[in-house]
Design an enzyme around this catalytic site. Structure first.
Site, PDB file in Angstrom:
ATOM      1  N   CYS A 288      22.820  10.317  52.798  1.00  0.00           N
ATOM      2  CA  CYS A 288      21.975  11.498  53.016  1.00  0.00           C
ATOM      3  C   CYS A 288      20.864  11.176  54.027  1.00  0.00           C
ATOM      4  O   CYS A 288      20.034  10.288  53.800  1.00  0.00           O
ATOM      5  CB  CYS A 288      21.364  11.948  51.697  1.00  0.00           C
ATOM      6  SG  CYS A 288      20.387  13.457  51.859  1.00  0.00           S
TER       7      CYS A 288
ATOM      8  N   ARG B  89      28.746  18.022  55.667  1.00  0.00           N
ATOM      9  CA  ARG B  89      29.867  17.230  55.144  1.00  0.00           C
ATOM     10  C   ARG B  89      29.986  17.318  53.627  1.00  0.00           C
ATOM     11  O   ARG B  89      30.818  16.644  53.025  1.00  0.00           O
ATOM     12  CB  ARG B  89      29.702  15.768  55.573  1.00  0.00           C
ATOM     13  CG  ARG B  89      29.744  15.581  57.079  1.00  0.00           C
ATOM     14  CD  ARG B  89      29.176  14.230  57.481  1.00  0.00           C
ATOM     15  NE  ARG B  89      27.747  14.147  57.157  1.00  0.00           N
ATOM     16  CZ  ARG B  89      26.990  13.070  57.400  1.00  0.00           C
ATOM     17  NH1 ARG B  89      27.513  12.001  57.945  1.00  0.00           N
ATOM     18  NH2 ARG B  89      25.716  13.081  57.081  1.00  0.00           N
TER      19      ARG B  89
ATOM     20  N   HIS C 268      24.120  13.054  47.723  1.00  0.00           N
ATOM     21  CA  HIS C 268      25.253  12.377  48.365  1.00  0.00           C
ATOM     22  C   HIS C 268      24.782  11.100  49.053  1.00  0.00           C
ATOM     23  O   HIS C 268      23.678  11.048  49.606  1.00  0.00           O
ATOM     24  CB  HIS C 268      25.956  13.307  49.362  1.00  0.00           C
ATOM     25  CG  HIS C 268      25.140  13.658  50.571  1.00  0.00           C
ATOM     26  ND1 HIS C 268      25.376  13.091  51.802  1.00  0.00           N
ATOM     27  CD2 HIS C 268      24.089  14.485  50.736  1.00  0.00           C
ATOM     28  CE1 HIS C 268      24.504  13.585  52.670  1.00  0.00           C
ATOM     29  NE2 HIS C 268      23.712  14.431  52.055  1.00  0.00           N
TER      30      HIS C 268
ATOM     31  N   CYS D  53      22.814  19.290  48.957  1.00  0.00           N
ATOM     32  CA  CYS D  53      22.224  19.066  50.269  1.00  0.00           C
ATOM     33  C   CYS D  53      22.850  20.024  51.290  1.00  0.00           C
ATOM     34  O   CYS D  53      24.011  20.402  51.177  1.00  0.00           O
ATOM     35  CB  CYS D  53      22.449  17.621  50.707  1.00  0.00           C
ATOM     36  SG  CYS D  53      21.638  17.221  52.276  1.00  0.00           S
TER      37      CYS D  53
ATOM     38  N   ASP E 185      23.705  19.270  54.160  1.00  0.00           N
ATOM     39  CA  ASP E 185      24.620  18.491  55.003  1.00  0.00           C
ATOM     40  C   ASP E 185      26.001  19.148  55.085  1.00  0.00           C
ATOM     41  O   ASP E 185      26.627  19.445  54.065  1.00  0.00           O
ATOM     42  CB  ASP E 185      24.735  17.074  54.405  1.00  0.00           C
ATOM     43  CG  ASP E 185      25.378  16.101  55.389  1.00  0.00           C
ATOM     44  OD1 ASP E 185      26.495  16.389  55.874  1.00  0.00           O
ATOM     45  OD2 ASP E 185      24.778  15.059  55.665  1.00  0.00           O
TER      46      ASP E 185
END
Ligand code: CO
Length: 211
Positions: free
Chosen positions: A101, A46, A98, A42, A44
């Site tokens: 998400c 993080r 994750h 992803c 993302d």
């Protein structure tokens, strides 16, 4: 521009740290890359792929997008996969979702976000295919976590069904496709224990007869 200057300052410190540890660090890593793994993850911020698995530049080939989707007609995904499998000869393709998400969460809701809704349609399709199982889970958080897992499993299959992976298997190239989930709360990876490494593991409708 001042807010970007910090990035150049950080870069300078990073260069100094790396060359301090090993004077030839960049000379070595600028040579031929030789990653064993392709990571589909992803976007993302993080979920930083290299850091999570402790790999250096040159060791992990990466493709990240919203909610780690691998649509079988997406030329970005297909081009990355082809280069990784056919040219770099990666041994493992990892789809890593994750928990938490935002893309998967949005796909469970009916908010109109705009263009990204078309991308998230792939996850709505996963939901629809597993509606019974998902709606039997009454705890919202658990249902959401299960959809994160099911999305990973779907994308693993999408990768296996490509001509790229099936042709690799047909020429006896060793490449396996795996599904993992990362927890941002603990930093830990979870293996969903779906590992595909041969075409006889595929449903017959997707299997290609490759001479
Ligand atoms: Co995400």
């Amino acid at each position: 521009m001042r807010d970007l200057k910090i990035l150049f300052d950080n870069n300078q410190k990073w260069v100094e740290r790396k060359t301090g540890e090993n004077a030839d660090y960049f000379k070595n890593s600028a040579g031929q890359q030789d990653p064993l793994y392709l990571w589909i993850g992803c976007s993302d911020s993080r979920v930083p792929a290299n850091e999570i698995v402790g790999l250096e530049p040159g060791e992990l080939f990466v493709c990240r997008n919203v909610a780690n989707v691998f649509p079988h007609t997406d030329f970005n995904c297909l081009s990355v996969l082809e280069y990784a499998v056919s040219i770099l000869n990666v041994k493992h393709v990892i789809v890593c979702g994750h928990y938490g998400c935002g893309g998967v969460k949005a796909a469970m809701e009916d908010n109109h976000l705009g263009l990204v809704d078309n991308w998230l349609r792939h996850i709505r399709d996963v939901y629809a295919a597993h509606r019974k199982e998902l709606e039997a889970i009454h705890d919202q958080k658990k249902r959401y976590e299960r959809l994160v897992q099911l999305n990973v499993l779907r994308q693993v299959l999408n990768i296996c069904h490509t001509t790229i992976v099936q042709e690799a298997w047909a020429r006896k190239q060793k490449v396996s496709v795996h599904g993992w989930v990362y927890s941002m709360e603990t930093g830990k990876l979870e293996d969903l224990n779906c590992c595909y490494s041969a075409s006889d593991q595929l449903e017959s409708i997707y299997k290609l007869k490759i001479e």
